[in-house]
Design a protein around this motif. Sequence first.
Motif, PDB file in Angstrom:
ATOM      1  N   LEU A  46     -26.076  60.675  53.090  1.00 62.86           N
ATOM      2  CA  LEU A  46     -24.806  59.964  53.249  1.00 62.86           C
ATOM      3  C   LEU A  46     -23.760  60.524  52.269  1.00 62.86           C
ATOM      4  N   PRO A  47     -23.344  61.763  52.486  1.00 60.35           N
ATOM      5  CA  PRO A  47     -22.379  62.374  51.575  1.00 60.35           C
ATOM      6  C   PRO A  47     -20.932  62.152  52.006  1.00 60.35           C
ATOM      7  N   ALA A  48     -20.033  62.621  51.163  1.00 61.49           N
ATOM      8  CA  ALA A  48     -18.600  62.618  51.476  1.00 61.49           C
ATOM      9  C   ALA A  48     -17.936  63.721  50.675  1.00 61.49           C
ATOM     10  N   ALA A  49     -16.936  64.355  51.267  1.00 61.40           N
ATOM     11  CA  ALA A  49     -16.106  65.296  50.516  1.00 61.40           C
ATOM     12  C   ALA A  49     -15.229  64.515  49.547  1.00 61.40           C
ATOM     13  N   ILE A  50     -14.859  65.166  48.437  1.00 62.77           N
ATOM     14  CA  ILE A  50     -14.055  64.478  47.425  1.00 62.77           C
ATOM     15  C   ILE A  50     -12.789  65.274  47.101  1.00 62.77           C
ATOM     16  N   ASP A  51     -11.925  64.655  46.315  1.00 64.47           N
ATOM     17  CA  ASP A  51     -10.623  65.245  46.002  1.00 64.47           C
ATOM     18  C   ASP A  51     -10.673  66.181  44.799  1.00 64.47           C
ATOM     19  N   LYS A  52     -11.782  66.885  44.649  1.00 62.01           N
ATOM     20  CA  LYS A  52     -11.889  67.983  43.671  1.00 62.01           C
ATOM     21  C   LYS A  52     -12.258  69.224  44.464  1.00 62.01           C
ATOM     22  N   ILE A  53     -11.552  70.335  44.231  1.00 67.04           N
ATOM     23  CA  ILE A  53     -11.583  71.441  45.177  1.00 67.04           C
ATOM     24  C   ILE A  53     -11.695  72.810  44.500  1.00 67.04           C
ATOM     25  N   VAL A  54     -12.105  73.783  45.328  1.00 64.82           N
ATOM     26  CA  VAL A  54     -11.852  75.187  45.035  1.00 64.82           C
ATOM     27  C   VAL A  54     -10.659  75.594  45.895  1.00 64.82           C
ATOM     28  N   CYS A  55      -9.664  76.199  45.272  1.00 69.28           N
ATOM     29  CA  CYS A  55      -8.476  76.669  45.992  1.00 69.28           C
ATOM     30  C   CYS A  55      -8.538  78.191  46.094  1.00 69.28           C
ATOM     31  N   PHE A  56      -8.429  78.696  47.330  1.00 66.55           N
ATOM     32  CA  PHE A  56      -8.447  80.132  47.607  1.00 66.55           C
ATOM     33  C   PHE A  56      -7.093  80.577  48.127  1.00 66.55           C
ATOM     34  N   ALA A  57      -6.695  81.775  47.747  1.00 60.90           N
ATOM     35  CA  ALA A  57      -5.538  82.432  48.356  1.00 60.90           C
ATOM     36  C   ALA A  57      -6.015  83.762  48.938  1.00 60.90           C
ATOM     37  N   PHE A  58      -5.622  84.040  50.185  1.00 55.44           N
ATOM     38  CA  PHE A  58      -6.110  85.218  50.914  1.00 55.44           C
ATOM     39  C   PHE A  58      -4.962  86.005  51.542  1.00 55.44           C
ATOM     40  N   GLU A  59      -5.202  87.291  51.738  1.00 57.59           N
ATOM     41  CA  GLU A  59      -4.420  88.125  52.660  1.00 57.59           C
ATOM     42  C   GLU A  59      -5.272  89.327  53.050  1.00 57.59           C
ATOM     43  N   LYS A  60      -5.068  89.846  54.255  1.00 57.49           N
ATOM     44  CA  LYS A  60      -5.690  91.114  54.642  1.00 57.49           C
ATOM     45  C   LYS A  60      -5.042  92.240  53.839  1.00 57.49           C
ATOM     46  N   ASN A  61      -5.810  93.319  53.604  1.00 57.43           N
ATOM     47  CA  ASN A  61      -5.218  94.449  52.874  1.00 57.43           C
ATOM     48  C   ASN A  61      -5.356  95.797  53.598  1.00 57.43           C
ATOM     49  N   ASN A  62      -5.740  95.739  54.900  1.00 55.05           N
ATOM     50  CA  ASN A  62      -5.775  96.950  55.733  1.00 55.05           C
ATOM     51  C   ASN A  62      -6.636  98.058  55.127  1.00 55.05           C
ATOM     52  N   SER A  63      -7.795  97.647  54.608  1.00 56.17           N
ATOM     53  CA  SER A  63      -8.769  98.617  54.093  1.00 56.17           C
ATOM     54  C   SER A  63     -10.160  98.075  54.416  1.00 56.17           C
ATOM     55  N   ASN A  64     -11.173  98.705  53.861  1.00 53.40           N
ATOM     56  CA  ASN A  64     -12.540  98.177  53.993  1.00 53.40           C
ATOM     57  C   ASN A  64     -13.013  97.501  52.710  1.00 53.40           C
ATOM     58  N   THR A  65     -12.089  97.264  51.789  1.00 54.84           N
ATOM     59  CA  THR A  65     -12.459  96.725  50.478  1.00 54.84           C
ATOM     60  C   THR A  65     -11.950  95.296  50.304  1.00 54.84           C
ATOM     61  N   ALA A  66     -12.859  94.428  49.899  1.00 51.04           N
ATOM     62  CA  ALA A  66     -12.468  93.074  49.501  1.00 51.04           C
ATOM     63  C   ALA A  66     -12.243  93.079  47.992  1.00 51.04           C
ATOM     64  N   LYS A  67     -11.051  92.679  47.583  1.00 54.38           N
ATOM     65  CA  LYS A  67     -10.714  92.583  46.155  1.00 54.38           C
ATOM     66  C   LYS A  67     -10.602  91.101  45.816  1.00 54.38           C
ATOM     67  N   ILE A  68     -11.522  90.616  44.989  1.00 57.05           N
ATOM     68  CA  ILE A  68     -11.663  89.182  44.736  1.00 57.05           C
ATOM     69  C   ILE A  68     -11.557  88.940  43.233  1.00 57.05           C
ATOM     70  N   HIS A  69     -10.797  87.918  42.866  1.00 60.81           N
ATOM     71  CA  HIS A  69     -10.662  87.591  41.449  1.00 60.81           C
ATOM     72  C   HIS A  69     -10.925  86.107  41.222  1.00 60.81           C
ATOM     73  N   ALA A  70     -11.845  85.838  40.292  1.00 57.50           N
ATOM     74  CA  ALA A  70     -12.138  84.462  39.880  1.00 57.50           C
ATOM     75  C   ALA A  70     -11.223  84.123  38.706  1.00 57.50           C
ATOM     76  N   ILE A  71     -10.191  83.336  38.960  1.00 57.47           N
ATOM     77  CA  ILE A  71      -9.172  83.057  37.950  1.00 57.47           C
ATOM     78  C   ILE A  71      -9.780  82.385  36.717  1.00 57.47           C
ATOM     79  N   ASP A  72     -10.630  81.401  36.930  1.00 55.76           N
ATOM     80  CA  ASP A  72     -11.162  80.615  35.817  1.00 55.76           C
ATOM     81  C   ASP A  72     -12.041  81.454  34.891  1.00 55.76           C
ATOM     82  N   LEU A  73     -12.694  82.466  35.445  1.00 53.91           N
ATOM     83  CA  LEU A  73     -13.573  83.321  34.655  1.00 53.91           C
ATOM     84  C   LEU A  73     -12.874  84.597  34.197  1.00 53.91           C
ATOM     85  N   ASN A  74     -11.706  84.865  34.781  1.00 45.26           N
ATOM     86  CA  ASN A  74     -10.975  86.118  34.543  1.00 45.26           C
ATOM     87  C   ASN A  74     -11.884  87.325  34.817  1.00 45.26           C
ATOM     88  N   GLU A  75     -12.580  87.258  35.952  1.00 44.09           N
ATOM     89  CA  GLU A  75     -13.462  88.350  36.367  1.00 44.09           C
ATOM     90  C   GLU A  75     -13.130  88.751  37.798  1.00 44.09           C
TER      91      GLU A  75
END
Length: 388
Positions: A46-75
């Motif tokens: 009996l779960p429920a989603a809550i008002d604490k979240i992970v927020c993602f921002a995305f865009e395509k970059n017209n390549s074969n590479t995913a470039k991902i940055h974890a802001i909180d870890l600065n990695e």
Amino acid sequence: MNAILIKDTTDFFKAKFGNVPDKIVLSPGRINIIGEHIDYNDGYVLPAAIDKIVCFAFEKNNSNTAKIHAIDLNESLKIDVTKEETISDIVWTNYLRGVLFQLKLKGYKIGGFNCVFSSNIPIGSGLSSSAALECGFLFGINKMFNLDIKPIDMALMGQSAEHWVGINCGIMDQFSSIMGLENKVIKIDCRTLDYTYHDADFANYSLILFDSNLQHSLFTSEYNNRRIECEEGLSIINENYPEINSFRDCNEELLIGLKSKMTDNVFRRSLYAVKEIKRVIQACTALDKGDIETLGKLMFETHQGLSKDYEVSCTELDYLVDLAKAEEDVIGSRLMGGGFGGCTINLVKKGSESKIKEKFTTLYAEHFKIDLITYDVKVSNGTSLYKN
């Protein structure tokens, strides 16, 4: 708080990649009202989603590479999306690698993209930050590349991604992150994935989490051990009663009759599972009737089972629940999540929240020399696109 997180994530993306993100995805953590350690035992949760979240921002970059940055870890992470994924020593990246592995496994073709993310879900508190990470990442990729993956399939792929990482979790966390609705809890049948929504009207009570501020140091090994013990118990039941293939079809009397054929640990794990499955059904009935006092009583019973029979509690969590039992203004409390740390979830009478938080924080610090962290949570929507 979420508005600030969304703005900061968007601003970071602009600064890093020079563009306004094409997609903003909000992926919530979850609470579980009742039904702990039952999702992998074929029961109901009996779960429920809550008002604490992970927020993602995305865009395509017209390549074969995913470039991902974890802001909180600065990695940062760069991945060639055309190549096979392997486990990394950098733990957070494995949840994302697991999602990309599942996409490849199922034949989905994607291109490269830019992504940054940040979160206000406390790590290690039993609020399923990893499921929110998996589901939000997959949801964003699904939207960017028009993959048309159905919500339930996204939940299943998120679960499989976590299995790939090495946590043999059930479906509850990812399901509630994807399928949550504001002011609704979800009764999930973990055998069929059938689900029903029930009003999350807690009447005169607020939901407050008390975070023990302890990490899950035993979580991975003991979680997997509990699964093995439950599988052994069910196997013994099935050997003696071939028509019974699930704890949900078993009862306490039948189980007690087989006690001599089980080790003590296997018996107690199985007994907890049988009792907890029934408690979820009773909790739904209580919610539908607006009987929040009965719901609270069931939560206390669940904690007793988790502490004594399933043995996934710890001294600090037991102390917090004992404090709650002694308070007239707290009608229900139990550990939430895998155990061995994390939070208790509590039903606290409205108007007494500040008093209770202050008292518990003081007593906990005096007793353990550890700072207690408190969170007010509200039941919210599942993973979604953010629209200005």
